[in-house]
Structures are given as C-alpha cells and as structure tokens.
Design an enzyme around this catalytic site. Structure first.
Site, PDB file in Angstrom:
ATOM      1  N   HIS A 262      -0.857  -8.904   8.529  1.00  0.00           N
ATOM      2  CA  HIS A 262       0.151  -8.347   9.443  1.00  0.00           C
ATOM      3  C   HIS A 262      -0.320  -7.055  10.106  1.00  0.00           C
ATOM      4  CE1 HIS A 262       2.540  -5.342   6.673  1.00  0.00           C
ATOM      5  NE2 HIS A 262       1.249  -5.269   6.457  1.00  0.00           N
TER       6      HIS A 262
ATOM      7  N   ASP B 118     -13.014  -3.328  -0.278  1.00  0.00           N
ATOM      8  CA  ASP B 118     -12.318  -2.409   0.629  1.00  0.00           C
ATOM      9  C   ASP B 118     -13.331  -1.428   1.209  1.00  0.00           C
ATOM     10  OD1 ASP B 118     -10.206  -1.068   2.002  1.00  0.00           O
ATOM     11  OD2 ASP B 118      -8.837  -1.604   0.379  1.00  0.00           O
TER      12      ASP B 118
END
Length: 355
Positions: free
Chosen positions: A259, A221
C-alpha cells in the site's frame, strides 16, 4: 410552522456536528497528554482494577501541585473518548477500557507507538499542507511540507526514523500475535524458509521463528533500518533494497508494504517476489497483509478508518489502498496464477498469492 420547526432542528443538529469537527483537534492532544503523564500505565500497574482519583494524582510523576485540579477535567474527557471507565460509587475511581489498554507501554496488542507517530510534528505538518499540495506540482503533500519524500526524510532524520520504526514495530507486535494464533493456522505450516520484506526491527519474523523453529526466517530491509541488528538461530537480518535483490525462499511475507507503492512499483516488486519463491507445487507463495477496501462493512467506524488510510497513503506516498478487484489486477499483471483471501484481521486482510 412544522416545516420551520424541522429546519430549526436540522440546523441545531448540524451545528452540534460542526462543533464536534471544530473541537476534534483536542482528542489526540488529550490522549497524547495521558500517554505523556503515564496514566494508562499507572492504571494498568495498579493492584486494584479501579484506582481512586486521589491515588491517581498522587502517582503522577512531576505533576505541578497547582495543576492537580485539571486532572479530573482531563479524565472526564478521556472517559468520553472511551479510554477509561468512571466509577462514581467507588470514590471517583477509574479503570482501563479495552481501548485504553492499547495505550499501555509495550502492550502486546497496543498501538501506543503508532499513535505517537501520528502525532509527530512532521506527520501533522503533512496533513496541514494538503491544501497547498493540491495547488503545486509535487508528488505528495509530504514533499510539499517537508521538502523530500517520506523515505528520504527517514534516511536523513534519525529521530523521525526512530519514531516511525517504533510505530511499525508496535504494529508488528500486534500482527505477530495474530499470525501465530489460530486465526492464521496453516499459513506457515510446511514452509522451510520465509523472507519478511520490509520487516523493520524483526518483530514479526522473531515471533514466526519462535513459533516454527524449523522455519528459516530472513528480514530484508534498508541498511538504516537494519542498522546493527544481529540474527540468531533460525532468524537472519539482511540489508538491501527489495527492488534490487530478494533472497530465495519458499515464501515471502509483505506486511503493510504494497500500500506504500503505486501500481507500477507494486507489479515490479511482485515480479521480483515471484522470481525469488519456490514453485506452487513446492509450496511457493507470497503472503500479503494489507487492506481490502470495502464500503459494505457493517462497522461504520472500520469503513471510515479505511477511507482515512487511503487518504493518508495518497498524500504521503502517492499510493493508495485497494479493492479486491484492484488487488487481483496487480496479481495477474505480475504473472501470478491465483490468490486466496485467507482471513480478515480487522482493518486488514491476509491474502496468499500463488505463482
């Protein structure tokens, strides 16, 4: 005459529905109030599953004595919402419903932190700016409201970034329990290494690493998300951008990542994933947890939630939720040979795609 009566009944019904819309802004406000007062936690910790109104009021911290008469009014509304049960025969007592338990702090299957994120002023400001956004030339309503993209805002505002990360971590606790349960049996069997892309604080990777001690788990991340987190044993944290470099592994996990991005960026990311995993013969795969839009679910509430999530993705990230056909198109464009929908996880599904 009958026709006039029918019109009158329809008008009365329509008015009732319109009042429901008008007053609906109070629902999240009342739920937030209950969380701030600690009502779900107080009921959860009570020795008896049913707690009397007087005991509940006595347990509320920092409640102004002049406001105690408001608590039964608030509880009545929250009972209407389905968060609590009302037990009149037990002396005006209350107990948690299954939905109410999801608001208990640190509940394994809770969505309390996600609810608080959704009620953050920055998020509410985005929703209130959709009308203005439709008239300007900015990419998202988030930019219309707050002057920069969601990701840039997270990087610039530690408080908002913390609330967002807490929401993702709360969702990850729920998902991690599902991933290591029987409903996802076999997904991680035989793997020797896994990269959790956008894994945040590592809740999912920690659960997987704990359940599969021989599986090396890497959380990838951004630096401001990873911060000073340290791995141990078979868990490692790596700071970096998923669009630059992904550590090589047997498999890659993308939980609620795709998404957030438009089709072009999704294909770019999936190609990066394909370059970083083993061959299909050696167990290589990408594990995707995301929504598959369907309008034929029997659960009307589930369909409505999917429609609202699609709207949120469009106004916040200029992305979208996808149908199975739209997912398949992305997989093929990225060069994958096939996919399999493994199981439904409520609002989302678990998909495996193969190089």
């Amino acid at each position: 005459m009958a026709s006039n009566n029918n019109c009158a009944y329809e008008l009365i019904e329509a008015e009732a529905q319109s009042w429901d819309y008008i007053l609906s802004y109070l629902r999240p406000s009342c739920i937030k109030c209950a969380i701030q007062l600690g009502i779900p936690d107080i009921l959860h910790k009570n020795a008896d599953p049913i707690m009397s109104l007087s005991d509940l009021i006595a347990a509320l911290p920092n409640l102004n004595p002049s406001k105690t008469t408001f608590i039964p009014i608030l509880m009545r509304v929250l009972v209407d919402f389905g968060l609590f049960n009302y037990h009149q025969q037990q002396g005006d007592g209350y107990s948690l419903t299954t939905v109410g338990r999801l608001l208990v702090e640190n509940h394994h299957f809770g969505n309390r932190s996600f609810f608080l994120f959704a009620q953050h002023p920055v998020v509410l400001n985005t929703a209130a700016s959709v009308g203005d956004w439709l008239k300007d030339d900015l990419r998202t309503a988030f930019e219309t409201a707050d002057g920069k993209s969601h990701w840039d805002y997270c990087g610039a505002d530690p408080e908002f970034n913390g609330v967002f990360n807490d929401a993702m971590a709360g969702d990850s606790r729920l998902m991690s329990n599902l991933l290591i349960s029987d409903c996802c049996a076999g997904v991680f069997e035989g793997l020797t290494s896994l990269v959790d892309i956008g894994g945040g604080t590592g809740a999912v990777a920690m659960a997987i690493a704990g359940a599969f001690p021989s599986l090396k788990c890497i959380v990838l991340d951004l630096p401001h998300v990873i911060a000073d987190r340290k791995g141990s044993g078979n868990l490692e944290f790596v700071a970096g951008s998923m669009f630059d470099k992904i550590p090589h592994a047997n498999a890659i996990l993308l939980k609620w990542i795709l998404h957030n991005w438009d089709d072009e960026d999704c294909v770019k990311l999936l190609k990066k994933c394909k370059e970083s995993i083993s061959s299909r013969e050696n167990g290589g795969k990408v594990i995707i947890i995301d929504m598959i839009m369907e309008d034929n679910y029997n659960n009307k509430q589930l369909v409505q939630s999917q429609h609202l999530m699609d709207l949120i993705m469009r106004i916040t990230y200029a992305s979208k939720e996808r149908t199975e056909k739209e997912w398949e198109k992305l997989f093929l464009e990225a060069g994958f040979s096939g996919y399999k929908i493994i199981t439904s996880l409520g609002l989302r599904s678990l998909i495996e795609i193969y190089p």
